[in-house]
Each structure stands twice: as C-alpha cells, then as structure tokens.
Design a protein around this motif. Sequence first.
Motif, PDB file in Angstrom:
ATOM      1  N   SER A 185       9.466   4.588   8.494  1.00 47.40           N
ATOM      2  CA  SER A 185       9.232   3.538   9.489  1.00 47.40           C
ATOM      3  C   SER A 185       9.106   2.170   8.836  1.00 47.40           C
ATOM      4  N   ARG A 186       8.410   2.122   7.705  1.00 46.11           N
ATOM      5  CA  ARG A 186       8.283   0.859   6.987  1.00 46.11           C
ATOM      6  C   ARG A 186       9.644   0.358   6.499  1.00 46.11           C
ATOM      7  N   ILE A 187      10.424   1.254   5.936  1.00 41.59           N
ATOM      8  CA  ILE A 187      11.742   0.871   5.425  1.00 41.59           C
ATOM      9  C   ILE A 187      12.600   0.291   6.544  1.00 41.59           C
ATOM     10  N   ARG A 188      12.587   0.950   7.705  1.00 47.80           N
ATOM     11  CA  ARG A 188      13.401   0.478   8.824  1.00 47.80           C
ATOM     12  C   ARG A 188      12.968  -0.924   9.272  1.00 47.80           C
ATOM     13  N   LYS A 189      11.651  -1.137   9.392  1.00 52.08           N
ATOM     14  CA  LYS A 189      11.157  -2.444   9.838  1.00 52.08           C
ATOM     15  C   LYS A 189      11.388  -3.525   8.792  1.00 52.08           C
ATOM     16  N   GLY A 197      10.701  -1.414   0.539  1.00 47.68           N
ATOM     17  CA  GLY A 197      10.528  -1.180   1.966  1.00 47.68           C
ATOM     18  C   GLY A 197       9.465  -0.153   2.273  1.00 47.68           C
ATOM     19  N   ALA A 198       9.319   0.850   1.405  1.00 49.00           N
ATOM     20  CA  ALA A 198       8.314   1.887   1.636  1.00 49.00           C
ATOM     21  C   ALA A 198       6.910   1.406   1.302  1.00 49.00           C
ATOM     22  N   MET A 199       6.788   0.497   0.338  1.00 49.17           N
ATOM     23  CA  MET A 199       5.469   0.036  -0.104  1.00 49.17           C
ATOM     24  C   MET A 199       4.988  -1.190   0.666  1.00 49.17           C
ATOM     25  N   SER A 234       0.849  -1.185   0.000  1.00 55.35           N
ATOM     26  CA  SER A 234       0.000   0.000   0.000  1.00 55.35           C
ATOM     27  C   SER A 234       0.887   1.238   0.000  1.00 55.35           C
ATOM     28  N   LYS A 235       0.339   2.343  -0.468  1.00 55.12           N
ATOM     29  CA  LYS A 235       1.091   3.589  -0.521  1.00 55.12           C
ATOM     30  C   LYS A 235       1.177   4.203   0.867  1.00 55.12           C
ATOM     31  N   PRO A 236       2.373   4.583   1.304  1.00 55.56           N
ATOM     32  CA  PRO A 236       2.495   5.210   2.635  1.00 55.56           C
ATOM     33  C   PRO A 236       1.828   6.573   2.657  1.00 55.56           C
ATOM     34  N   ALA A 237       1.276   6.920   3.809  1.00 51.64           N
ATOM     35  CA  ALA A 237       0.541   8.187   3.934  1.00 51.64           C
ATOM     36  C   ALA A 237       1.477   9.389   3.897  1.00 51.64           C
ATOM     37  N   ASN A 238       2.667   9.241   4.455  1.00 47.24           N
ATOM     38  CA  ASN A 238       3.608  10.354   4.498  1.00 47.24           C
ATOM     39  C   ASN A 238       5.033   9.814   4.571  1.00 47.24           C
TER      40      ASN A 238
END
Length: 208
Positions: free
Chosen positions: A73-77, A175-177, A63-67
């Motif tokens: 945060s997604r990339i790090r996890k 990672g962002a998606m 899904s597309k990140p909101a900001n």
Amino acid sequence: QTDSFKKTRSQRVKTRTGLGTPPSMAAQTSSAGMVMQKISETAKHVLAQRRPWSEILDKTAYSKPANLAEATSRIRKNISYFKVNYVLFVLATLMLCLLTHPISMFLLMALGTSWVYLFVIRTEPLVIQGRTTSEREKLIGMSAVSVIVIFFLSSVGSVLFMGLGLGIAGVAAHGAMRVPDDLFLDDNAENEGFFAFMKPPNPTQATI
C-alpha cells in the motif's frame, strides 16, 4: 562573359552566406530544431512536476512496514505521489551504469541518434540500392538492428537490465519505508495513469 561571371560570383556568395542552402538541408535543420524545442519543453514540463527532494529524504517519515500488505500500500501511494522523482532516480541509475560501461553508452547513443535521424530529421525517402524504402520497412529494419546490437553483439542489454533492476529496487525500498500519511494524493492524476505527467499542459487552461 561579364553576366556569366556575375552569376557565378553571386552563387558563391549565397553559398558562403547560407542563402543558397539546399531545401533538403534547410528542412532537416528545421526539423532538428523543432525536435530539440519539443524535447526541451517536455523536459521543463516534467521537471516542474517533481516533488521537493526534502520530502523524499525526510528521516522522520520512515518506518518499517508491519506486513507485506502495508508495504504494498505504501509503495502504491508513494509511486503515485513521487512518480516524477522516481523516474528521475531510475534514469540517473541507468546513466551511472552506462558511465561504468562507456562502450555500451556509445552504442546506445549511436542507436538513438540513428533513430532520430531516420524518423525525425531526415525528410527525404531512404533509398537503398536504387529502391525507396517505406516507413514500415525502416521501422522493421531499425528494430531488428537495435535488437541485434543490444542483445547479441554487445553488453548493452545486460547493462540496461542491471540499471533498471537497481533503480526499481531502490524505488521499491523507499516506497515501502516512506510513510505516506502526510502526503496529499491527487485522485484525478492517479486515475489518468502513471505517465500522465508526460502530457503537455493544456494551452487553454488558465494559469493561476
């Protein structure tokens, strides 16, 4: 004369059968074998820690990140969870870039072989014009030769930067998606650092 003939014949037989192998050559062969075994064990250990590729390619988890903060945060996890897969992806991207530039790949392989031979396989001191070089001098010399060949005498540096850039961009995009909500993150592994997966398993640890 008979004893001398028998001795010469015995030396020839030893040479043909490998029993008369010089100690230096035997030591180099043993060192090369140990290096290959270590590399093989490390590769198996690292590959065993990769995540199933089905988790990476799960279309329902995108899904597309909101900001920007959520993307970061997604990339790090995701990096913490898929780090072995990401490293393999970057290496594969580097290999593809090198395959499109065979001369650069050949030069890089030649440099790598030289490093392994001088610092791992070769057991005898390196003598240049009658002078024995130290380990520090070998390191400085090989580093200087590598820098000159990679960044000044060839396009190896550009190819490597291009491969790394494409690989890192692909990792960042995934990672962002990729939504990491369904992923179980090991806090202990995360605290040990990114390259903790390179550490060999503890031989005293019981295997379950």
